[in-house]
Design an enzyme around this catalytic site. Structure first.
Site, PDB file in Angstrom:
ATOM      1  N   LEU A   1       0.855  -1.175   0.000  1.00 55.68           N
ATOM      2  CA  LEU A   1       0.000   0.000   0.000  1.00 55.68           C
ATOM      3  C   LEU A   1       0.895   1.229   0.000  1.00 55.68           C
ATOM      4  O   LEU A   1       1.963   1.229   0.620  1.00 55.68           O
ATOM      5  CB  LEU A   1      -0.908   0.030   1.236  1.00 55.68           C
ATOM      6  CG  LEU A   1      -1.987  -1.041   1.355  1.00 55.68           C
ATOM      7  CD1 LEU A   1      -2.821  -0.809   2.615  1.00 55.68           C
ATOM      8  CD2 LEU A   1      -2.881  -1.074   0.134  1.00 55.68           C
ATOM      9  N   ASP A   2       0.450   2.285  -0.686  1.00 55.55           N
ATOM     10  CA  ASP A   2       1.197   3.539  -0.681  1.00 55.55           C
ATOM     11  C   ASP A   2       1.345   4.052   0.747  1.00 55.55           C
ATOM     12  O   ASP A   2       0.542   3.716   1.636  1.00 55.55           O
ATOM     13  CB  ASP A   2       0.481   4.601  -1.521  1.00 55.55           C
ATOM     14  CG  ASP A   2       0.284   4.151  -2.959  1.00 55.55           C
ATOM     15  OD1 ASP A   2       1.059   3.303  -3.427  1.00 55.55           O
ATOM     16  OD2 ASP A   2      -0.663   4.654  -3.602  1.00 55.55           O
ATOM     17  N   LYS A   3       2.336   4.909   0.965  1.00 54.74           N
ATOM     18  CA  LYS A   3       2.609   5.417   2.311  1.00 54.74           C
ATOM     19  C   LYS A   3       1.378   6.052   2.946  1.00 54.74           C
ATOM     20  O   LYS A   3       1.131   5.889   4.155  1.00 54.74           O
ATOM     21  CB  LYS A   3       3.759   6.434   2.257  1.00 54.74           C
ATOM     22  CG  LYS A   3       4.198   6.924   3.637  1.00 54.74           C
ATOM     23  CD  LYS A   3       5.389   7.853   3.551  1.00 54.74           C
ATOM     24  CE  LYS A   3       5.008   9.187   2.950  1.00 54.74           C
ATOM     25  NZ  LYS A   3       6.112  10.176   3.052  1.00 54.74           N
TER      26      LYS A   3
ATOM     27  N   HIS B   1       0.257   3.213  -7.558  1.00 55.68           N
ATOM     28  CA  HIS B   1      -0.705   4.314  -7.387  1.00 55.68           C
ATOM     29  C   HIS B   1      -1.927   4.122  -8.306  1.00 55.68           C
ATOM     30  O   HIS B   1      -2.487   5.112  -8.802  1.00 55.68           O
ATOM     31  CB  HIS B   1      -0.048   5.664  -7.683  1.00 55.68           C
ATOM     32  CG  HIS B   1       0.879   6.137  -6.608  1.00 55.68           C
ATOM     33  ND1 HIS B   1       1.684   7.239  -6.761  1.00 55.68           N
ATOM     34  CD2 HIS B   1       1.147   5.661  -5.378  1.00 55.68           C
ATOM     35  CE1 HIS B   1       2.397   7.424  -5.673  1.00 55.68           C
ATOM     36  NE2 HIS B   1       2.092   6.471  -4.822  1.00 55.68           N
TER      37      HIS B   1
ATOM     38  N   THR C   1      -1.800   5.452   2.118  1.00 54.79           N
ATOM     39  CA  THR C   1      -2.970   4.586   2.077  1.00 54.79           C
ATOM     40  C   THR C   1      -3.042   3.778   3.364  1.00 54.79           C
ATOM     41  O   THR C   1      -2.026   3.317   3.878  1.00 54.79           O
ATOM     42  CB  THR C   1      -2.910   3.641   0.862  1.00 54.79           C
ATOM     43  OG1 THR C   1      -2.862   4.423  -0.331  1.00 54.79           O
ATOM     44  CG2 THR C   1      -4.121   2.730   0.802  1.00 54.79           C
TER      45      THR C   1
END
Length: 240
Positions: free
Chosen positions: A105-107, A190, A109
């Site tokens: 997961l993105d930072k 993303h 998210t």
């Protein structure tokens, strides 16, 4: 049958080092099938023999699976010099040195990250052709038109030329900053932010809520994690 040395059994579970096993045997803290262990290199069947430390049975677990509720600002990596990682949130009693996030997961998210040391399982749930669903709650800065919704559902083409696979999309809450549920069967960099960007919408918040048929435990606070039970592993695989 899973035969191994006694010291290897304890070190594989990260309970005692091999040196500590030797000391524990001298102190008669370790028993095998009710009898005090005599040698560090004695051969045991990890799946059949009853191995106890200080009277407590140690159950052999070659693989471990954890559900983490990731907060914002934490990176999905095993190590990072600048940021806290998902492994930094694992409590000592659940930690294994070979843990890694099965998917990222993105930072910024939040939500469900699956941590494991089972490489085959991770590959299976991440491979697009196995069709394991990942569900997300997305808050955006404007309501999509019917045409925009249909564009995203059928698979938009991103700026780099990649065409996304068809996905699920459903409005959860309307308003100036509506929320949508998005169901993906893939996970590009993303991806959800870029998908909504193709129709001129910005993502304000993003949370993964489900992997396969397993929903993020609503009682699990952000930053906390717990073991995933065997029956829950089956839930993850239920739509593969």
């Amino acid at each position: 049958m899973k035969r191994m040395r006694l010291d290897r059994f304890f070190s594989s579970q990260e309970i005692l080092s091999r040196k500590e096993v030797r000391s524990a045997i001298k102190q008669k803290r370790i028993t095998v099938n009710g009898s005090p262990a005599q040698k560090v290199d004695m051969s045991i069947d990890a799946e059949v023999d009853i191995i106890c430390l200080d009277g407590r049975a140690i159950h052999y677990e070659p693989f471990i699976y954890l559900m983490l509720n990731k907060p914002q600002g934490v990176v999905s990596a095993t190590e990072d010099r600048s940021h806290m990682t998902v492994l930094d949130l694992v409590p000592p009693d659940l930690f294994r040195s070979d843990l890694f996030p099965a998917g990222r997961l993105d930072k910024d998210t939040t939500g469900f990250v699956l941590l494991t040391n089972d490489g085959d399982f991770s590959h299976h749930i991440l491979a697009p052709d196995t069709h394991i669903e990942k569900r997300y709650e997305v808050i955006v800065d404007g309501t999509l038109s019917t045409e925009e919704e249909n564009l995203i559902r059928k698979g938009v083409t991103l700026a780099d030329g990649y065409t996304c696979r068809p996905c699920g999309l459903m409005l959860i809450n309307a308003g100036q900053t509506p929320s949508y549920e998005v169901i993906l069967h893939e996970g590009k960099y993303h991806q959800i932010k870029r998908m909504f960007g193709t129709v001129g919408k910005g993502v304000l918040a993003l949370k993964r809520t489900q992997i396969g048929g397993l929903v993020l435990d609503p009682s699990l606070p952000e930053g906390a994690c717990r073991k995933i039970m065997h029956k829950e592993i089956d839930l993850i695989l239920c739509n593969s």
